[in-house]
Design a protein around this motif. Sequence first.
Motif, PDB file in Angstrom:
ATOM      1  N   PHE A 249      56.231 100.134  37.490  1.00  0.00           N
ATOM      2  CA  PHE A 249      57.191 100.855  36.655  1.00  0.00           C
ATOM      3  C   PHE A 249      57.809 102.060  37.355  1.00  0.00           C
ATOM      4  O   PHE A 249      58.994 102.359  37.150  1.00  0.00           O
ATOM      5  CB  PHE A 249      56.574 101.268  35.301  1.00  0.00           C
ATOM      6  N   ASN A 250      57.051 102.720  38.250  1.00  0.00           N
ATOM      7  CA  ASN A 250      57.644 103.878  38.939  1.00  0.00           C
ATOM      8  C   ASN A 250      58.803 103.448  39.834  1.00  0.00           C
ATOM      9  O   ASN A 250      59.817 104.142  39.945  1.00  0.00           O
ATOM     10  CB  ASN A 250      56.581 104.666  39.728  1.00  0.00           C
ATOM     11  N   LYS A 253      61.762 102.627  37.588  1.00  0.00           N
ATOM     12  CA  LYS A 253      62.397 103.858  37.084  1.00  0.00           C
ATOM     13  C   LYS A 253      63.307 104.460  38.163  1.00  0.00           C
ATOM     14  O   LYS A 253      64.455 104.826  37.885  1.00  0.00           O
ATOM     15  CB  LYS A 253      61.295 104.847  36.682  1.00  0.00           C
ATOM     16  N   SER A 254      62.810 104.522  39.416  1.00  0.00           N
ATOM     17  CA  SER A 254      63.634 105.109  40.496  1.00  0.00           C
ATOM     18  C   SER A 254      64.853 104.242  40.770  1.00  0.00           C
ATOM     19  O   SER A 254      65.952 104.752  40.991  1.00  0.00           O
ATOM     20  CB  SER A 254      62.870 105.230  41.814  1.00  0.00           C
ATOM     21  N   GLU A 257      67.469 104.694  38.200  1.00  0.00           N
ATOM     22  CA  GLU A 257      68.204 105.961  38.384  1.00  0.00           C
ATOM     23  C   GLU A 257      69.324 105.810  39.405  1.00  0.00           C
ATOM     24  O   GLU A 257      70.391 106.405  39.264  1.00  0.00           O
ATOM     25  CB  GLU A 257      67.246 107.075  38.812  1.00  0.00           C
ATOM     26  N   GLU A 262      68.890 106.370  33.074  1.00  0.00           N
ATOM     27  CA  GLU A 262      67.798 107.353  33.000  1.00  0.00           C
ATOM     28  C   GLU A 262      66.774 106.950  31.951  1.00  0.00           C
ATOM     29  O   GLU A 262      67.151 106.513  30.847  1.00  0.00           O
ATOM     30  CB  GLU A 262      68.358 108.715  32.593  1.00  0.00           C
ATOM     31  N   LEU A 263      65.515 107.170  32.296  1.00  0.00           N
ATOM     32  CA  LEU A 263      64.446 106.785  31.365  1.00  0.00           C
ATOM     33  C   LEU A 263      64.435 107.683  30.122  1.00  0.00           C
ATOM     34  O   LEU A 263      64.412 108.904  30.238  1.00  0.00           O
ATOM     35  CB  LEU A 263      63.092 106.875  32.077  1.00  0.00           C
ATOM     36  N   VAL A 266      58.965 105.119  27.970  1.00  0.00           N
ATOM     37  CA  VAL A 266      58.258 103.870  28.236  1.00  0.00           C
ATOM     38  C   VAL A 266      56.926 103.994  27.506  1.00  0.00           C
ATOM     39  O   VAL A 266      56.287 105.043  27.547  1.00  0.00           O
ATOM     40  CB  VAL A 266      58.047 103.617  29.753  1.00  0.00           C
ATOM     41  N   PHE A 316      60.529  99.730  26.878  1.00  0.00           N
ATOM     42  CA  PHE A 316      61.210 100.842  27.550  1.00  0.00           C
ATOM     43  C   PHE A 316      62.605 101.042  26.954  1.00  0.00           C
ATOM     44  O   PHE A 316      63.196 100.117  26.380  1.00  0.00           O
ATOM     45  CB  PHE A 316      61.336 100.589  29.068  1.00  0.00           C
ATOM     46  N   LEU A 318      66.250 102.967  28.321  1.00  0.00           N
ATOM     47  CA  LEU A 318      66.985 103.705  29.350  1.00  0.00           C
ATOM     48  C   LEU A 318      68.354 104.059  28.781  1.00  0.00           C
ATOM     49  O   LEU A 318      68.850 103.386  27.871  1.00  0.00           O
ATOM     50  CB  LEU A 318      67.179 102.859  30.620  1.00  0.00           C
TER      51      LEU A 318
END
Length: 327
Positions: A249-250, A253-254, A257, A262-263, A266, A316, A318
Amino acid sequence: FRSNSYGESRSVEDESTKNALRVAEHYSARSNQTLEEREASPIIHLKKLNNWIKSVLIQLYARRGDSVLDLACGKGGDLIKWDKAKIGYYIGVDIAEGSIKDCRTRYNGDPDQQQRRKKFSFPARLICADCYEARLDKYLRDDAPYDICSCQFALHYSWSTEARARRALATVSALLRPGGTFIGTMPDANVIIKRLREAEGLEFGNSVYWICFDEEYAQKKFKSSNPFGIKYKFHLEDAVDCPEWIVPFNVFKSLAEEYDLELVFVKNSHEFVNEYLKKPEFAELMRRLGALGDGNQDQSTLSQDEWDVAYLYLAFVLRKRGQPPTS
Ligand code: SAM
């Protein structure tokens, strides 16, 4: 469309296309169930719980008149949820021809049924395509921008290669309006990797599911820094039996972006259920769906094994950067 950081070769792309076809064949072959068959499913309460999670996401973020893009829409199981949200327009895309056909029947009503269901209040377009390969940003540009993009229980099929994962996010970003919302559900990689570490071998599960990693992936991929293409085989009784991919997930997320997404939040499904079940309107919806039984002793409820499967997923939200246009 940005460059690929992990130098994926042509053979990796060919392999991923083959895998996408396997996934499509699997879902195409799953025919629509009758109500009786559905109620007899060993994971009926899990299905109801997942429907509740999707309904809550839709009720939280959809507004009357919204234009919706549903990536990997399947057989149209969410059409009624969108109808209740009074959306204005719907486009559903799925790679499985059989699913798109069922989705069309669900939308138009079954001509063989004497009593045709009430018509949906919004116009819809249904398209058969690989969402993670086709240039939907071009094909669907005429109807863009969309207020909401939804990808339910399917985004992990994009994570077989970096190119596909980027295509998925580029598509969502290109088609959403500034301030638009991307909602989804997918496997929770943290939970899956935790379960793998606790397992004796490369396989783990319970009475309703199993997950199996190939030696190749477990040995090589967890040591390499490439976060794409970490494949496992997933079997869920009466639902899934095909290859899937870990989505750290990290990294997701990046990468999101990079595409101006943008998150917002989650949450693992357990956390999601515990949090939103406290709200009376969603507790009432859960009671009506019957996922957790209704306190009546005759009614069965979600089993521990189904609840353990729910823990394998996350939800999630975004948001596309930028200000929504003022009307
Ligand atoms: N979103 C639907 C729902 O929640 O009911 C269906 C979820 S089902 C678990 C996963 C769906 O993803 C299947 O309908 C499958 O055909 C679709 N899918 C998988 N890979 C895809 C791809 N590359 N492009 C479009 N759809 C895909």
